[in-house]
Design an enzyme around this catalytic site. Structure first.
Site, short mmCIF file in Angstrom:
data_model
loop_
_atom_site.label_atom_id
_atom_site.label_comp_id
_atom_site.label_asym_id
_atom_site.label_seq_id
_atom_site.Cartn_x
_atom_site.Cartn_y
_atom_site.Cartn_z
N LYS A 7 0.86 -1.19 0.00
CA LYS A 7 0.00 0.00 0.00
C LYS A 7 0.89 1.22 0.00
O LYS A 7 1.82 1.31 0.81
CB LYS A 7 -0.87 -0.02 1.27
CG LYS A 7 -1.83 1.13 1.41
CD LYS A 7 -3.18 0.80 0.78
CE LYS A 7 -4.06 2.00 0.59
NZ LYS A 7 -3.69 2.83 -0.57
N LYS A 61 5.13 2.24 8.56
CA LYS A 61 3.98 3.08 8.93
C LYS A 61 2.73 2.21 9.14
O LYS A 61 2.01 2.36 10.12
CB LYS A 61 3.74 4.10 7.81
CG LYS A 61 2.74 5.17 8.15
CD LYS A 61 2.49 6.08 6.98
CE LYS A 61 3.80 6.73 6.49
NZ LYS A 61 3.57 7.64 5.36
N LYS A 70 5.20 1.89 -3.07
CA LYS A 70 5.28 3.29 -3.51
C LYS A 70 5.53 3.32 -5.01
O LYS A 70 6.15 2.41 -5.55
CB LYS A 70 6.42 4.03 -2.79
CG LYS A 70 6.22 5.53 -2.76
CD LYS A 70 5.19 5.92 -1.73
CE LYS A 70 4.95 7.40 -1.68
NZ LYS A 70 4.20 7.78 -0.45
N ASP A 113 -0.03 10.93 -3.69
CA ASP A 113 1.14 11.46 -2.96
C ASP A 113 1.44 12.81 -3.62
O ASP A 113 0.53 13.44 -4.18
CB ASP A 113 2.31 10.47 -3.04
CG ASP A 113 3.44 10.84 -2.07
OD1 ASP A 113 3.25 10.73 -0.85
OD2 ASP A 113 4.52 11.26 -2.54
N THR A 145 -4.66 13.01 6.30
CA THR A 145 -3.26 13.07 6.74
C THR A 145 -3.06 14.27 7.66
O THR A 145 -2.45 14.15 8.73
CB THR A 145 -2.32 13.13 5.52
OG1 THR A 145 -2.66 12.05 4.64
CG2 THR A 145 -0.87 12.98 5.93
N ASN A 186 -1.54 19.41 0.00
CA ASN A 186 -2.63 18.65 0.64
C ASN A 186 -2.38 18.55 2.15
O ASN A 186 -3.21 18.94 2.96
CB ASN A 186 -2.71 17.26 -0.02
CG ASN A 186 -3.69 16.34 0.69
OD1 ASN A 186 -3.66 16.22 1.92
ND2 ASN A 186 -4.55 15.70 -0.05
N SER A 242 -7.18 5.60 4.02
CA SER A 242 -7.12 4.81 2.79
C SER A 242 -7.54 3.37 3.09
O SER A 242 -8.25 2.73 2.30
CB SER A 242 -5.70 4.80 2.22
OG SER A 242 -5.50 5.91 1.39
P1 NAD Z 1 1.43 18.14 -2.35
O1 NAD Z 1 2.00 18.02 -3.70
O2 NAD Z 1 -0.03 18.35 -2.19
O3 NAD Z 1 2.18 19.31 -1.53
C1 NAD Z 1 3.55 19.44 -1.40
C2 NAD Z 1 3.82 20.92 -1.19
O4 NAD Z 1 5.17 21.14 -0.82
C3 NAD Z 1 3.55 21.73 -2.44
O5 NAD Z 1 2.61 22.74 -2.12
C4 NAD Z 1 4.92 22.30 -2.82
O6 NAD Z 1 4.83 23.58 -3.36
C5 NAD Z 1 5.63 22.30 -1.48
N1 NAD Z 1 7.09 22.23 -1.62
C6 NAD Z 1 7.82 21.44 -2.41
N2 NAD Z 1 9.13 21.67 -2.23
C7 NAD Z 1 9.23 22.64 -1.30
C8 NAD Z 1 10.30 23.31 -0.69
N3 NAD Z 1 11.57 23.04 -1.02
N4 NAD Z 1 10.03 24.25 0.23
C9 NAD Z 1 8.76 24.53 0.58
N5 NAD Z 1 7.69 23.93 0.03
C10 NAD Z 1 7.92 23.01 -0.90
O7 NAD Z 1 1.90 16.82 -1.56
P2 NAD Z 1 1.32 16.25 -0.20
O8 NAD Z 1 0.40 15.15 -0.54
O9 NAD Z 1 0.87 17.38 0.67
O10 NAD Z 1 2.64 15.59 0.40
C11 NAD Z 1 3.57 16.31 1.21
C12 NAD Z 1 4.39 15.31 2.00
O11 NAD Z 1 3.51 14.51 2.80
C13 NAD Z 1 5.21 14.32 1.17
O12 NAD Z 1 6.38 14.00 1.86
C14 NAD Z 1 4.30 13.10 1.10
O13 NAD Z 1 5.01 11.92 0.84
C15 NAD Z 1 3.74 13.14 2.51
N6 NAD Z 1 2.50 12.39 2.71
C16 NAD Z 1 1.38 12.66 1.97
C17 NAD Z 1 0.20 11.94 2.24
C18 NAD Z 1 -1.10 12.24 1.52
O14 NAD Z 1 -2.13 11.68 1.94
N7 NAD Z 1 -1.13 13.09 0.52
C19 NAD Z 1 0.19 10.96 3.24
C20 NAD Z 1 1.35 10.74 3.98
C21 NAD Z 1 2.49 11.46 3.71
#
Ligand code: NAD
Length: 415
Positions: free
Chosen positions: A69, A93, A105, A145, A190, A221, A349
């Site tokens: 997953k 996790k 992944k 993601d 999340t 997100n 999820s």
């Molecule tokens: P997303 O694409 O919605 O958001 C990521 C954000 O980070 C973007 O707004 C981008 O502009 C910003 N960003 C990128 N590089 C940057 C930097 N150098 N400095 C500042 N901001 C920066 O992605 P997301 O889903 O919010 O995921 C963010 C993190 O959370 C990732 O590590 C992802 O693996 C993790 N995550 C996401 C989920 C989920 O349900 N979406 C679940 C668990 C973990």
């Protein structure tokens, strides 16, 4: 994106926990690499009639407890190493939350901002077509993601269903739109989960959330939902960083208003009443809570000793290097690790997948209260383990998850 290999970081974290647990060397060797990885190179027709070949990956780390997953990332710096590391973190996790999954992944090397909507759709479908043979509701279940979202999940579910002869398979991906079998509460799960963990940690640390300040890197997100739920708990958000720049206001930034502002203006950087800030200053600001919610390797040996936050809540996956971890521990900073802090997403999820099998859908209250219960229990269990073994929260989370996984591997006769 990173000079430090996320796979080396994930392996180092595993090695440290394996040593503490005196883990069977065969189990340790098995878990240092994913059980299966796939690299695909697939063609996509662009709007101008030309064809471009894109590279994608899928890694399935382990399936001793259940199917793989984990999310799919669209990013120009996606690498096989990164996807492997992210799949390992997913295994641990799921173990922390007691979910019946192993880790997976996926990723495609692409900057999605350069694609039109129809190119994005064709790329999403082509990628799923390329990996269709190794995914499925009982085999490997992708999710959103970085840079992927419910619409992309709907295209992927549709493409997989075509591959299976037209039978609709809602359970092949999670994070879908509600109308296509998504779960209420998934899109903000999340962030909601992160704030449950922050609240539980704050109780133990004696931080009063109504008087606390927070700083957030990433307003996607996860970052934006975390900001909204933190503000609801009474926390003042004083700085937010995005890829194109950051903003600071000592009197607080309203996340809802900021979201509305960005929807209209396409950026947060010019938000009125704030001053610009860069990543270097962001991490060293005077504040109670620091939430990295962007990408890997943001807290490193180069900035860890200047972090002043009492509580660091890893909303992103892999934001802290092992060297930085050690520095933070020495300085008495309390860190809640990614494999606990951001597990709300995979937990809902899991609820979505269960609802897809049942064809019976829960109310938002049911989803949120089940999430609350699971996250509170997981925090309490990992906190207790960290106190008992006198280790940090990350080590405790790995030890807990690893012990569970080792038992499943042994009883299946793999070691
Ligand atoms: P997303 O694409 O919605 O958001 C990521 C954000 O980070 C973007 O707004 C981008 O502009 C910003 N960003 C990128 N590089 C940057 C930097 N150098 N400095 C500042 N901001 C920066 O992605 P997301 O889903 O919010 O995921 C963010 C993190 O959370 C990732 O590590 C992802 O693996 C993790 N995550 C996401 C989920 C989920 O349900 N979406 C679940 C668990 C973990």
């Amino acid at each position: 994106m990173q000079e430090i290999s996320p796979l080396a970081v994930a392996q180092q974290q595993l090695d440290m926990a394996a040593e503490k647990l005196n883990l069977d060397p065969n189990i340790h060797a098995l878990l240092r690499e994913p059980a299966r990885v796939m690299e695909v190179n697939f063609p996509v027709r662009m709007d101008d009639g030309s064809v471009k070949v894109f590279k994608g990956y899928r890694a399935q780390h382990n399936n001793a407890i259940g199917p793989a997953k984990g999310g799919i990332r669209f990013h120009p710096q996606v690498t096989m190493e990164e996807v492997k590391a992210l799949s390992m973190w997913m295994t641990f996790k799921c173990g922390v939350l007691g979910l019946p999954y192993g880790g997976g992944k996926g990723g495609v090397v692409v900057d999605p901002t350069t694609l039109s909507r129809s190119e994005l759709e064709r790329l999403s479908r082509a990628y799923i077509g390329a990996i269709a043979a190794i995914i499925g509701p009982e085999q490997d279940i992708p999710a959103p993601d970085v840079n992927t979202n419910p619409q992309i999940m709907a295209w992927m579910m549709d493409e997989f269903s075509k591959y299976k002869g037209g039978v609709t398979y809602p359970g092949v991906v999670t994070g879908k739109p509600i109308i296509n079998g998504g779960s209420l509460g998934r899109s903000e799960a999340t962030g909601r989960g992160c704030v449950i963990i922050i609240r539980e940690a704050a109780k133990r640390l004696g931080i009063d959330l109504h008087k606390a300040t927070a700083v957030i890197q990433g307003f996607g997100n996860v970052g934006s939902a975390t900001a909204r739920f933190l503000a609801k708990e009474g926390v003042k958000i004083i700085a937010i960083m995005e890829i194109d720049g950051g903003i600071y206001n000592q009197d607080g930034i309203d996340p809802e208003e900021l979201l509305a502002y960005r929807a209209k203006n396409g950026t947060i950087t010019s938000y009125p009443g704030t001053r610009p800030i860069d990543n270097e200053e962001l991490f060293t600001l005077e504040c109670d809570i620091l939430v990295p919610a962007a990408l890997e390797n943001q807290i490193t040996a180069a900035n860890a000793d200047r972090i002043k936050a009492k509580l660091i809540a890893e909303a992103a996956n892999g934001p802290t290097t092992p060297e930085a971890d050690e520095i933070l521990m020495k300085k008495g900073r309390f860190l809640t690790p990614d494999i606990l802090t951001n597990a709300g997403g995979v937990t809902v999820s899991y609820f979505e997948w269960v609802q897809n099998f049942m064809h019976y859908y829960w109310t938002a209250d049911e989803v949120n209260s089940r999430l609350e219960q699971k996250m509170v229990e997981a925090f309490a269990c990992i906190y207790q383990m960290s106190q008992e073994y006198k280790v940090g929260m990350r080590m405790a989370a790995y030890m807990f998850s690893l012990a569970r996984l080792a038992e499943a591997i042994q009883s299946r006769g793999w070691a």
